[in-house]
Design a protein around this motif. Sequence first.
Motif, PDB file in Angstrom:
ATOM      1  N   GLY A 214      -3.012 -10.499 -13.889  1.00 21.15           N
ATOM      2  CA  GLY A 214      -2.684 -11.469 -12.853  1.00 21.15           C
ATOM      3  C   GLY A 214      -2.768 -10.876 -11.466  1.00 21.15           C
ATOM      4  O   GLY A 214      -3.203 -11.540 -10.507  1.00 21.15           O
ATOM      5  N   LEU A 215      -2.357  -9.619 -11.334  1.00 19.00           N
ATOM      6  CA  LEU A 215      -2.492  -8.925 -10.053  1.00 19.00           C
ATOM      7  C   LEU A 215      -3.962  -8.742  -9.696  1.00 19.00           C
ATOM      8  O   LEU A 215      -4.376  -8.979  -8.555  1.00 19.00           O
ATOM      9  N   ARG A 216      -4.752  -8.334 -10.668  1.00 20.96           N
ATOM     10  CA  ARG A 216      -6.176  -8.111 -10.417  1.00 20.96           C
ATOM     11  C   ARG A 216      -6.868  -9.420 -10.032  1.00 20.96           C
ATOM     12  O   ARG A 216      -7.800  -9.420  -9.220  1.00 20.96           O
ATOM     13  N   GLU A 237      11.397   3.027  -8.437  1.00 24.16           N
ATOM     14  CA  GLU A 237      11.368   4.420  -8.884  1.00 24.16           C
ATOM     15  C   GLU A 237      10.091   5.111  -8.421  1.00 24.16           C
ATOM     16  O   GLU A 237      10.117   6.270  -7.967  1.00 24.16           O
ATOM     17  N   VAL A 238       8.960   4.421  -8.523  1.00 24.85           N
ATOM     18  CA  VAL A 238       7.692   5.003  -8.069  1.00 24.85           C
ATOM     19  C   VAL A 238       7.733   5.267  -6.572  1.00 24.85           C
ATOM     20  O   VAL A 238       7.297   6.332  -6.096  1.00 24.85           O
ATOM     21  N   ASP A 239       8.277   4.334  -5.800  1.00 24.40           N
ATOM     22  CA  ASP A 239       8.364   4.522  -4.345  1.00 24.40           C
ATOM     23  C   ASP A 239       9.271   5.691  -3.997  1.00 24.40           C
ATOM     24  O   ASP A 239       9.023   6.413  -3.018  1.00 24.40           O
ATOM     25  N   ARG A 240      10.309   5.899  -4.792  1.00 23.19           N
ATOM     26  CA  ARG A 240      11.211   7.019  -4.530  1.00 23.19           C
ATOM     27  C   ARG A 240      10.549   8.353  -4.852  1.00 23.19           C
ATOM     28  O   ARG A 240      10.680   9.329  -4.099  1.00 23.19           O
ATOM     29  N   LEU A 241       9.807   8.384  -5.971  1.00 23.81           N
ATOM     30  CA  LEU A 241       9.186   9.641  -6.393  1.00 23.81           C
ATOM     31  C   LEU A 241       7.900   9.945  -5.631  1.00 23.81           C
ATOM     32  O   LEU A 241       7.572  11.123  -5.403  1.00 23.81           O
ATOM     33  N   LYS A 248      -3.270   1.071  -5.782  1.00 24.39           N
ATOM     34  CA  LYS A 248      -3.675   1.045  -7.183  1.00 24.39           C
ATOM     35  C   LYS A 248      -2.866   2.031  -8.017  1.00 24.39           C
ATOM     36  O   LYS A 248      -2.446   1.719  -9.140  1.00 24.39           O
ATOM     37  N   ARG A 249      -2.640   3.225  -7.479  1.00 26.38           N
ATOM     38  CA  ARG A 249      -1.851   4.201  -8.228  1.00 26.38           C
ATOM     39  C   ARG A 249      -0.392   3.755  -8.334  1.00 26.38           C
ATOM     40  O   ARG A 249       0.256   3.932  -9.368  1.00 26.38           O
ATOM     41  N   ARG A 250       0.121   3.180  -7.244  1.00 29.56           N
ATOM     42  CA  ARG A 250       1.506   2.685  -7.254  1.00 29.56           C
ATOM     43  C   ARG A 250       1.662   1.626  -8.332  1.00 29.56           C
ATOM     44  O   ARG A 250       2.629   1.633  -9.096  1.00 29.56           O
ATOM     45  N   ARG A 251       0.725   0.701  -8.405  1.00 27.50           N
ATOM     46  CA  ARG A 251       0.768  -0.365  -9.405  1.00 27.50           C
ATOM     47  C   ARG A 251       0.714   0.205 -10.811  1.00 27.50           C
ATOM     48  O   ARG A 251       1.495  -0.184 -11.697  1.00 27.50           O
ATOM     49  N   HIS A 252      -0.216   1.111 -11.038  1.00 26.71           N
ATOM     50  CA  HIS A 252      -0.353   1.699 -12.372  1.00 26.71           C
ATOM     51  C   HIS A 252       0.914   2.437 -12.776  1.00 26.71           C
ATOM     52  O   HIS A 252       1.397   2.291 -13.916  1.00 26.71           O
ATOM     53  N   GLU A 253       1.457   3.237 -11.880  1.00 27.01           N
ATOM     54  CA  GLU A 253       2.663   3.998 -12.200  1.00 27.01           C
ATOM     55  C   GLU A 253       3.835   3.074 -12.510  1.00 27.01           C
ATOM     56  O   GLU A 253       4.629   3.337 -13.423  1.00 27.01           O
TER      57      GLU A 253
END
Length: 398
Positions: A214-216, A237-241, A248-253
Amino acid sequence: MTAPYASDPAQVRGRRVAEEESAFRSPFQRDRDRIIHSSAFRRLKHKTQVFVAHEGDYFRTRLTHSIEVAQVARTIAGALGLNGELTEAVALAHDLGHPPFAHAGEDTLDALMAPYGGFDHNAQAVRIVTSLERHYAEFDGLNLTWETLEGLAKHNGPVTPLRSDDPVTGSLPYALADYNARHDLELHTHASAEAQVAALSDDIAYNNHDLHDGLRARLFDDDEIAGLPIVGDCYAEVDRLYPGLDRKRRRHEALRRVFGVMVGDVITRSRYLLEDAAPASVAEVRHLGRPVIRFSDALWGDLKQIRAFLFARMYRAPEVNDMRLRVHGVVSTLFPHYLNAPDHLPEQWRRDVAQAADETALARLVSDYIAGMTDRFALQEYASLTGDGARDFSDNGV
C-alpha cells in the motif's frame, strides 16, 4: 527438540493411494516437494494478492506471498518444537485454489457458481492437489498425506455447514464435500498445530506486506501508518536508533520489526496455550475444541485496527474498487461463455466435458478451468472473446 504434540512423519496417516515411501525424504518433505513442482504452484507467479499484475513488478503475487508465509511458518514451528516440513508444505499450498484477480475474482466466481454449490478457494486447493494436477501415472492429483490435506481443508478452522436446512448454503463447499466423501479428513475437528501455524503465518504475512504494498502504491504514506498500533512503535524505535535514515531504509526497518512483533507474540502466546493444555499427541490437539496457535488478545486487538485501516485505505480504495469492477466484467464474461460453449475449452478439458452428467458437473469444470487461470491469461482470453484489449487494466493511476 520435537514436542510430543508434533506431527510425527513416522506415524503418518497415509495417502489415499498407497505408495512406497522414499528412502531419503520424509512423507511431509515429499509432500512439500510435490507442491513446489506442481503446475498450480508455478501459476501463482502470475496471480496477484490485491493488485493485478499490470500494476507493477514489485507488488506481491500469490507465489511471493506463499514463500513468505512458509518462511514465517517454519520459524514459528521451530520455536514450538513442531514438524517444520509439514508446516511448510501446508503454507506453500494454502493459496493454490485462488482464482485470478485476487479476492475480486473469487467473489465473482462464487456468485456465478451460487446455483451450482458456490466456490471456495480452500476447497479448491484440495480439489487441485487431489484431482486437477494430472502428471502421475498411478493417480490424479499429488497424492499428499492425510495431514497435509487436513491442513488445507481446515485453513480457517473446523469446517461445518452454515445451515442444515438450506441445500446450497447449508452444505459443505462442493469440492471439499466431494473429496471428503471418499477420504474422511475429520472436518469437524481442529487441524494439527503445524497447520494452525501455517494459517496464522498467512495472517502475519499479509498484514505486513499489504502495508508495504500500500505504501509502494501510494495509497497512504509512512506518517499515516505510523499512527497505527504496533507500527507506530516500530517507526519510533527506528527513528531513535537511526536518526535521519533515508525513507526506504526507514520503512524497511520499521516493517520488519512489525513482522518480528507479530511472530514473537504468536510464539509466546502459543507456548502458554500448549503448556496449559498439555496435549500428549497430535490427536489430542485436534480434539481440544479450541486452537492452540493464537495471537494474544492485546495484539489481536491491535491487528483489528490495522486491518480496518487496510480495508478502508487499500482493499476498498477507489483505485482498487475500479479494478474490482473491471475484473468482475472479465470473469462474468468468461464463465457463461464456456458454460454455453464448452467446445471452446482446451482439448484436455473437453474430454471431461463429455463425461459431465449434468449442468452442475459442467459448471464445476468451467469453474475449475477459470480458477486455474493466471491474471494475464484470463485477460488474454477475455480480449480474444470480446476484442477488448487488456491495455485499460494497466491505466489505473496507481
